[in-house]
Scaffold this motif. Structure first.
Motif, PDB file in Angstrom:
ATOM      1  N   TRP A  99      69.368  37.864  25.700  1.00 24.23           N
ATOM      2  CA  TRP A  99      70.299  37.515  26.793  1.00 24.23           C
ATOM      3  C   TRP A  99      69.509  36.972  27.985  1.00 24.23           C
ATOM      4  O   TRP A  99      69.919  36.010  28.638  1.00 24.23           O
ATOM      5  N   ASP A 100      68.351  37.603  28.278  1.00 20.66           N
ATOM      6  CA  ASP A 100      67.511  37.107  29.383  1.00 20.66           C
ATOM      7  C   ASP A 100      67.027  35.688  29.091  1.00 20.66           C
ATOM      8  O   ASP A 100      66.986  34.830  29.971  1.00 20.66           O
ATOM      9  N   THR A 147      71.695  30.506  34.418  1.00 20.71           N
ATOM     10  CA  THR A 147      72.658  31.392  35.084  1.00 20.71           C
ATOM     11  C   THR A 147      72.512  32.804  34.508  1.00 20.71           C
ATOM     12  O   THR A 147      72.273  32.957  33.309  1.00 20.71           O
ATOM     13  N   GLU A 148      72.644  33.815  35.380  1.00 24.10           N
ATOM     14  CA  GLU A 148      72.471  35.193  34.916  1.00 24.10           C
ATOM     15  C   GLU A 148      73.660  35.602  34.040  1.00 24.10           C
ATOM     16  O   GLU A 148      74.804  35.580  34.490  1.00 24.10           O
ATOM     17  N   LEU A 149      73.391  35.976  32.795  1.00 26.73           N
ATOM     18  CA  LEU A 149      74.481  36.296  31.860  1.00 26.73           C
ATOM     19  C   LEU A 149      74.746  37.793  31.748  1.00 26.73           C
ATOM     20  O   LEU A 149      75.817  38.191  31.291  1.00 26.73           O
ATOM     21  N   VAL A 150      73.776  38.624  32.135  1.00 28.37           N
ATOM     22  CA  VAL A 150      74.001  40.080  32.154  1.00 28.37           C
ATOM     23  C   VAL A 150      73.559  40.596  33.516  1.00 28.37           C
ATOM     24  O   VAL A 150      72.429  40.324  33.944  1.00 28.37           O
ATOM     25  N   LEU A 197      68.301  46.872  17.919  1.00 31.07           N
ATOM     26  CA  LEU A 197      68.906  45.540  18.037  1.00 31.07           C
ATOM     27  C   LEU A 197      69.364  45.271  19.467  1.00 31.07           C
ATOM     28  O   LEU A 197      69.299  44.136  19.941  1.00 31.07           O
ATOM     29  N   ALA A 198      69.809  46.327  20.163  1.00 33.02           N
ATOM     30  CA  ALA A 198      70.237  46.146  21.553  1.00 33.02           C
ATOM     31  C   ALA A 198      69.048  45.776  22.442  1.00 33.02           C
ATOM     32  O   ALA A 198      69.156  44.928  23.337  1.00 33.02           O
ATOM     33  N   VAL A 199      67.900  46.422  22.180  1.00 30.88           N
ATOM     34  CA  VAL A 199      66.691  46.104  22.962  1.00 30.88           C
ATOM     35  C   VAL A 199      66.348  44.620  22.775  1.00 30.88           C
ATOM     36  O   VAL A 199      66.088  43.892  23.741  1.00 30.88           O
ATOM     37  N   ARG A 200      66.392  44.174  21.522  1.00 27.20           N
ATOM     38  CA  ARG A 200      66.082  42.751  21.253  1.00 27.20           C
ATOM     39  C   ARG A 200      67.166  41.838  21.851  1.00 27.20           C
ATOM     40  O   ARG A 200      66.875  40.802  22.433  1.00 27.20           O
TER      41      ARG A 200
END
Ligand code: FAD
Length: 369
Positions: A69-70, A78-81, A61-64
């Motif tokens: 997020w991208d 705007t860059e969120l991570v 789930l983190a990979v997805r």
């Protein structure tokens, strides 16, 4: 006629993510919060995005979530991570990262002492196991909340929800401080307030509520070109279970330990002195482990956190008719996928199996930040 297709209760990162995902499916939403968006557990300047979890389903789930997020960064311009990654210290972290190395979609590597110094110059000398998660980073919490809330402008109502009641017609009534509305379905992402609303619907959520303290510490030398997040389970600096989330502008880090303070019977902090001691513990750790940070705190997050019995990363969705209740901890990084899961629960009138309480998603043997 319903007020809107779906009511979302709670405008923290999960409620906003759910509302966003519901709108993407073409449903109309109304979001209720008793205060401004992002002022509950989602408060503060940054959060760790990490892939490392004990439960391999959480890594998937983190990979997805990272990809989503991208996609949000592109959508909102705007860059969120951040792309600064995350460092983890200690044997348990090394074990988790070894498992991660075999996981598609993650990029992790071991660091020797010299590499660690160059990746994380604010850290004191350290010789033990160290791993680096390149696709991890600091979540820009304010930017994420503002972007999602901005998209929901016009659908956001600042009003506390007192009661949710299924209607005979198949809809659900929502009673707030100043309003009565009806909806085809309701999604409850009210953080600390979720268990109370679930109890009224006959669902007992086995949540543990505790007070958490996180302090922020200024980077001494401005102009760092990289500042990864840190998880320290090594004990080398006198603490285990330490996490530090870098500010997105690399000017400071928000740092907490696994220490927590129980509530009293009225829901207040049982021991205020202990909460102060937890914050002092963070400053003492900084003095020992992070000479690149000034150990005088520049800010605090004191907050109730909600943890499920099967682990610090545990999360689940409970269902009562057309109402869905999400509860868990350490949810920020997974918000885009949890929003999707809630939207899917509504459109299919059933919680996906993975997210049902009996799946014990996020189960862990050991606690971690
Ligand atoms: C200090 C700290 C550090 C953390 N670090 C990380 C990290 O590094 N990485 C990570 O992934 N996660 C981390 N977490 C956890 C993460 O921040 C939370 O899991 C996440 O923010 C929870 O979001 P939420 O939307 O479920 O809840 P909340 O943000 O609490 O939102 C719930 C909202 O519901 C509203 N509400 C409650 N009751 C009612 C009601 N009756 N009527 C109307 N509105 C109501 C509240 O006002 C609130 O705005 C951290 C948490 C804390 C506190």
């Amino acid at each position: 006629m319903h007020t809107s297709d779906v009511a979302v209760i709670g405008a923290g990162i999960i409620g906003l993510s759910a509302a966003h995902a519901l709108q993407e499916t073409g449903l109309s939403v109304t979001v209720y919060d008793r205060g401004s968006p992002g002022t509950g557990q989602s408060t503060g300047t940054s959060r760790l995005f990490r892939h490392a979890h004990d439960d391999a389903r959480m890594i998937d789930l983190a990979v997805r979530a990272r990809l989503l997020w991208d996609a949000w960064s592109a959508e909102f311009g705007t860059e969120l991570v951040s792309t600064d990654g995350a460092v983890a210290l200690g044997e348990s972290a090394a074990r988790r990262f070894v498992a991660l190395g075999a996981h598609p979609g993650t990029t992790v590597r071991a660091l020797d002492a010299a590499e660690l110094r160059s990746v994380m110059p604010v850290l004191a000398d350290y010789e033990g196991p160290a791993m680096f998660d390149e696709r991890a980073g600091a979540i820009r919490t304010h930017a994420a909340i503002d972007a999602l809330a901005g998209k929901l402008r016009g659908s956001l109502i600042i009003d506390p929800v007192l009661a949710i009641r299924p209607l005979g017609t198949g809809g659900v009534e929502v009673r707030t401080g100043a309003n009565v509305s009806s909806h085809g379905a309701v999604v409850v992402c009210a953080g600390q307030g979720t268990a109370a609303l679930a109890a009224a619907a006959g669902i007992s959520v086995p949540v543990r509520v505790t007070a958490h303290a996180r302090s922020s510490f200024r980077v001494r030398e401005p102009g760092l070109t990289t500042l990864p997040n840190l998880q320290d389970g090594s004990g080398a600096f006198g603490e285990t279970g330490v996490y530090a989330a870098a500010y997105p502008d690399r000017s400071a880090m928000g740092l907490g330990t696994s220490a927590e303070v129980a509530p009293n019977e009225f829901g207040g902090v049982s021991d205020p002195g202990m909460l102060a001691a937890v914050a002092d513990q963070a400053a003492a750790y900084v003095s020992r482990a992070l000479p690149g940070l000034d150990p005088e705190p520049i800010g605090y997050v004191h907050c109730w956190v909600t943890t499920l019995p099967w682990g610090d990363d545990g999360v689940a969705i409970w269902q009562a008719d057309n109402t869905f209740f999400l509860m868990g901890h350490n949810l920020f990084k997974h918000a885009p996928v949890l929003g999707e899961a809630l939207a899917q629960s509504v459109t299919e009138s059933a919680v996906p199996e993975l997210f049902r309480p009996e799946s014990m998603l996020g189960a862990s043997d050991t606690d971690q930040a």
